[in-house]
Design a protein around this motif. Structure first.
Motif, PDB file in Angstrom:
ATOM      1  N   GLY A 108      69.688 -45.921 -10.638  1.00  0.00           N
ATOM      2  CA  GLY A 108      69.624 -44.596 -11.257  1.00  0.00           C
ATOM      3  C   GLY A 108      68.439 -44.469 -12.188  1.00  0.00           C
ATOM      4  N   GLU A 109      68.122 -45.535 -12.940  1.00  0.00           N
ATOM      5  CA  GLU A 109      66.976 -45.498 -13.831  1.00  0.00           C
ATOM      6  C   GLU A 109      65.667 -45.410 -13.047  1.00  0.00           C
ATOM      7  N   ILE A 110      65.586 -46.151 -11.924  1.00  0.00           N
ATOM      8  CA  ILE A 110      64.385 -46.075 -11.084  1.00  0.00           C
ATOM      9  C   ILE A 110      64.205 -44.666 -10.536  1.00  0.00           C
ATOM     10  N   LYS A 111      65.313 -44.043 -10.093  1.00  0.00           N
ATOM     11  CA  LYS A 111      65.251 -42.675  -9.566  1.00  0.00           C
ATOM     12  C   LYS A 111      64.775 -41.706 -10.645  1.00  0.00           C
ATOM     13  N   ARG A 112      65.241 -41.876 -11.873  1.00  0.00           N
ATOM     14  CA  ARG A 112      64.830 -40.996 -12.957  1.00  0.00           C
ATOM     15  C   ARG A 112      63.332 -41.107 -13.229  1.00  0.00           C
ATOM     16  N   LEU A 113      62.811 -42.325 -13.222  1.00  0.00           N
ATOM     17  CA  LEU A 113      61.381 -42.536 -13.453  1.00  0.00           C
ATOM     18  C   LEU A 113      60.544 -41.973 -12.307  1.00  0.00           C
ATOM     19  N   GLN A 114      61.064 -42.123 -11.073  1.00  0.00           N
ATOM     20  CA  GLN A 114      60.347 -41.566  -9.922  1.00  0.00           C
ATOM     21  C   GLN A 114      60.275 -40.048 -10.009  1.00  0.00           C
ATOM     22  N   ASP A 115      61.342 -39.396 -10.470  1.00  0.00           N
ATOM     23  CA  ASP A 115      61.338 -37.937 -10.635  1.00  0.00           C
ATOM     24  C   ASP A 115      60.292 -37.498 -11.644  1.00  0.00           C
ATOM     25  N   ILE A 116      60.122 -38.295 -12.707  1.00  0.00           N
ATOM     26  CA  ILE A 116      59.096 -37.951 -13.707  1.00  0.00           C
ATOM     27  C   ILE A 116      57.708 -38.043 -13.102  1.00  0.00           C
ATOM     28  N   LEU A 117      57.472 -39.072 -12.291  1.00  0.00           N
ATOM     29  CA  LEU A 117      56.173 -39.216 -11.636  1.00  0.00           C
ATOM     30  C   LEU A 117      55.931 -38.070 -10.670  1.00  0.00           C
ATOM     31  N   ASP A 118      56.961 -37.684  -9.914  1.00  0.00           N
ATOM     32  CA  ASP A 118      56.817 -36.566  -8.972  1.00  0.00           C
ATOM     33  C   ASP A 118      56.516 -35.265  -9.710  1.00  0.00           C
ATOM     34  N   LYS A 119      57.160 -35.064 -10.853  1.00  0.00           N
ATOM     35  CA  LYS A 119      56.957 -33.834 -11.628  1.00  0.00           C
ATOM     36  C   LYS A 119      55.516 -33.684 -12.065  1.00  0.00           C
ATOM     37  N   HIS A 120      54.871 -34.786 -12.344  1.00  0.00           N
ATOM     38  CA  HIS A 120      53.481 -34.742 -12.807  1.00  0.00           C
ATOM     39  C   HIS A 120      52.485 -35.007 -11.681  1.00  0.00           C
ATOM     40  N   GLY A 121      52.977 -35.020 -10.449  1.00  0.00           N
ATOM     41  CA  GLY A 121      52.089 -35.180  -9.305  1.00  0.00           C
ATOM     42  C   GLY A 121      51.465 -36.545  -9.166  1.00  0.00           C
ATOM     43  N   ILE A 122      52.141 -37.569  -9.665  1.00  0.00           N
ATOM     44  CA  ILE A 122      51.618 -38.935  -9.576  1.00  0.00           C
ATOM     45  C   ILE A 122      52.348 -39.640  -8.440  1.00  0.00           C
ATOM     46  N   SER A 123      51.584 -40.034  -7.415  1.00  0.00           N
ATOM     47  CA  SER A 123      52.190 -40.695  -6.271  1.00  0.00           C
ATOM     48  C   SER A 123      52.358 -42.184  -6.540  1.00  0.00           C
ATOM     49  N   TYR A 124      53.200 -42.832  -5.759  1.00  0.00           N
ATOM     50  CA  TYR A 124      53.509 -44.241  -5.977  1.00  0.00           C
ATOM     51  C   TYR A 124      53.970 -44.866  -4.674  1.00  0.00           C
ATOM     52  N   ASP A 125      53.833 -46.186  -4.586  1.00  0.00           N
ATOM     53  CA  ASP A 125      54.335 -46.934  -3.435  1.00  0.00           C
ATOM     54  C   ASP A 125      55.837 -47.129  -3.573  1.00  0.00           C
ATOM     55  N   ASN A 167      57.282 -49.878  -3.687  1.00  0.00           N
ATOM     56  CA  ASN A 167      57.557 -50.997  -4.590  1.00  0.00           C
ATOM     57  C   ASN A 167      57.347 -50.636  -6.052  1.00  0.00           C
ATOM     58  N   GLY A 168      56.949 -49.337  -6.300  1.00  0.00           N
ATOM     59  CA  GLY A 168      56.847 -48.888  -7.682  1.00  0.00           C
ATOM     60  C   GLY A 168      55.439 -48.855  -8.216  1.00  0.00           C
ATOM     61  N   SER A 169      54.421 -49.326  -7.451  1.00  0.00           N
ATOM     62  CA  SER A 169      53.049 -49.309  -7.915  1.00  0.00           C
ATOM     63  C   SER A 169      52.512 -47.881  -7.889  1.00  0.00           C
ATOM     64  N   VAL A 170      51.856 -47.468  -8.971  1.00  0.00           N
ATOM     65  CA  VAL A 170      51.329 -46.109  -9.054  1.00  0.00           C
ATOM     66  C   VAL A 170      50.004 -46.019  -8.331  1.00  0.00           C
ATOM     67  N   LYS A 171      49.870 -44.962  -7.472  1.00  0.00           N
ATOM     68  CA  LYS A 171      48.629 -44.730  -6.754  1.00  0.00           C
ATOM     69  C   LYS A 171      47.756 -43.767  -7.541  1.00  0.00           C
ATOM     70  N   GLU A 172      46.470 -43.686  -7.160  1.00  0.00           N
ATOM     71  CA  GLU A 172      45.574 -42.719  -7.787  1.00  0.00           C
ATOM     72  C   GLU A 172      45.955 -41.321  -7.308  1.00  0.00           C
ATOM     73  N   SER A 173      46.150 -40.402  -8.229  1.00  0.00           N
ATOM     74  CA  SER A 173      46.593 -39.056  -7.888  1.00  0.00           C
ATOM     75  C   SER A 173      45.429 -38.201  -7.414  1.00  0.00           C
ATOM     76  N   VAL A 174      45.739 -37.254  -6.482  1.00  0.00           N
ATOM     77  CA  VAL A 174      44.711 -36.343  -5.972  1.00  0.00           C
ATOM     78  C   VAL A 174      44.378 -35.310  -7.023  1.00  0.00           C
ATOM     79  N   ASN A 175      45.393 -34.659  -7.628  1.00  0.00           N
ATOM     80  CA  ASN A 175      45.160 -33.674  -8.667  1.00  0.00           C
ATOM     81  C   ASN A 175      46.385 -33.582  -9.561  1.00  0.00           C
ATOM     82  N   PRO A 176      46.560 -34.530 -10.445  1.00  0.00           N
ATOM     83  CA  PRO A 176      47.750 -34.545 -11.274  1.00  0.00           C
ATOM     84  C   PRO A 176      47.857 -33.293 -12.127  1.00  0.00           C
ATOM     85  N   VAL A 177      49.092 -32.852 -12.370  1.00  0.00           N
ATOM     86  CA  VAL A 177      49.319 -31.695 -13.209  1.00  0.00           C
ATOM     87  C   VAL A 177      48.856 -32.012 -14.619  1.00  0.00           C
ATOM     88  N   GLY A 178      48.141 -31.036 -15.240  1.00  0.00           N
ATOM     89  CA  GLY A 178      47.691 -31.243 -16.612  1.00  0.00           C
ATOM     90  C   GLY A 178      46.255 -31.702 -16.688  1.00  0.00           C
TER      91      GLY A 178
END
Length: 300
Positions: free
Chosen positions: A247-264, A266-277
């Motif tokens: 549940g905690e992993i899902k919550r963190l993934q939702d935060i990343l999705d909200k800000h347009g930050i993609s991830y693998d 396995n949890g590694s953050v990818k370089e975003s195309v155009n992050p919000v903000g």
């Protein structure tokens, strides 16, 4: 003759009027000083633990066994302590405590050795010794070694451990602790507890029986259990913890999705195309100007 008597009278008067000076030798004047007991030079840091374990070994309590190697004499007193004495006539010959009886070492639910801890200081720690019990034709201490600095290993041979069941832990427990052990074995068989939980419950039984110390500290003085990974005593506890972490992993993934930050996955953050903000320029030059970076660079 009269002159001699006069001299004796003068000496007697002088001796009575003068306080004689007594020169005292150090109390460690040679190990083999016949006027000094070796034990008087030893200062234990703590009291030994109560006698415990197989009852047939209790007859060793109150006895001591010696072993001489090179210039050192080792003396093992089961359920009390173990000492080392330098066999020389130097005025400051070493004589110290290598450990005081503390607890058993239990391997595969069998008493395998006696731990003598809290000996004399050795730098930032204290000396300790593990005495292994092996079958022998007579009670004899031998094979002394020092696997690591100020941690010693010794072998004690005795006919008291020659029987294949002489060092089993289970027969030494009272009825209540045996019942708890039986219940623990059944829970493991029914897969109601994990292997870690099984070992933890057995450890609790051994502690309550007085075979293990409840709190052990490492060389830094920090309790060992404080930095160990959490142990789950049952599959239900493990499953609950897994659900919470998911549940905690899902919550963190939702935060990343909200800000347009993609991830693998396995949890590694990818370089975003155009992050919000971020403006378009920041997105294009993200490798040069990261979020939270002031943009200052040496040489600019």
């Amino acid at each position: 003759m009269e002159v001699l008597l006069w001299l004796l009278l003068c000496y007697a008067k002088y001796a009575a009027a003068t306080k004689m000076k007594i020169v005292e030798e150090p109390n460690s004047f040679g190990l083999n000083n016949p006027f000094l007991s070796q034990t008087n030079k030893l200062h234990p840091r703590t009291e030994p633990s109560p006698v415990s374990g197989p009852s047939h070994l209790f007859r060793l309590a109150g006895k001591c066994f010696s072993f001489v190697e090179s210039t050192y004499k080792y003396e093992f007193c089961p359920f009390h302590n173990i000492t080392q004495h330098e066999q020389t006539y130097r005025w400051n010959a070493y004589s110290g405590i290598l450990g005081i009886w503390q607890e058993w070492e239990i391997t595969n639910n069998t008493f395998s050795g006696m731990w003598m801890r809290e000996g004399d200081t050795c730098g930032a720690k204290t000396r300790q010794t593990k005495v292994l019990l092996v079958c022998g034709s007579s009670n004899k201490l031998d094979e002394v070694s020092e696997p690591s600095t100020c941690v010693y290993s010794m072998t004690f041979k005795t006919p008291l451990v020659c029987h294949p069941h002489s060092l089993l832990v289970y027969p030494t427990l009272n009825e209540a602790l045996r019942r708890r052990w039986d219940e623990t074995e059944q829970s493991l068989y029914d897969e109601l507890i994990t292997e870690q939980g099984y070992r933890k419950l057995l450890g609790d039984i051994f502690q309550e029986a007085g075979y293990l110390k409840k709190f052990m500290e490492n060389e830094s003085g920090v309790k060992q259990n404080q930095n160990q990974s959490k142990v789950f005593e049952s599959l239900e506890q493990c499953s609950t913890a897994h659900t919470e972490l998911s549940g905690e992993i899902k919550r963190l993934q939702d935060i990343l999705d909200k800000h347009g930050i993609s991830y693998d996955k396995n949890g590694s953050v990818k370089e975003s195309v155009n992050p919000v903000g971020l403006n378009t320029h920041t997105a294009r030059s993200g490798t040069d100007h990261l979020r939270g970076d002031t943009g200052d660079r040496e040489g600019r």
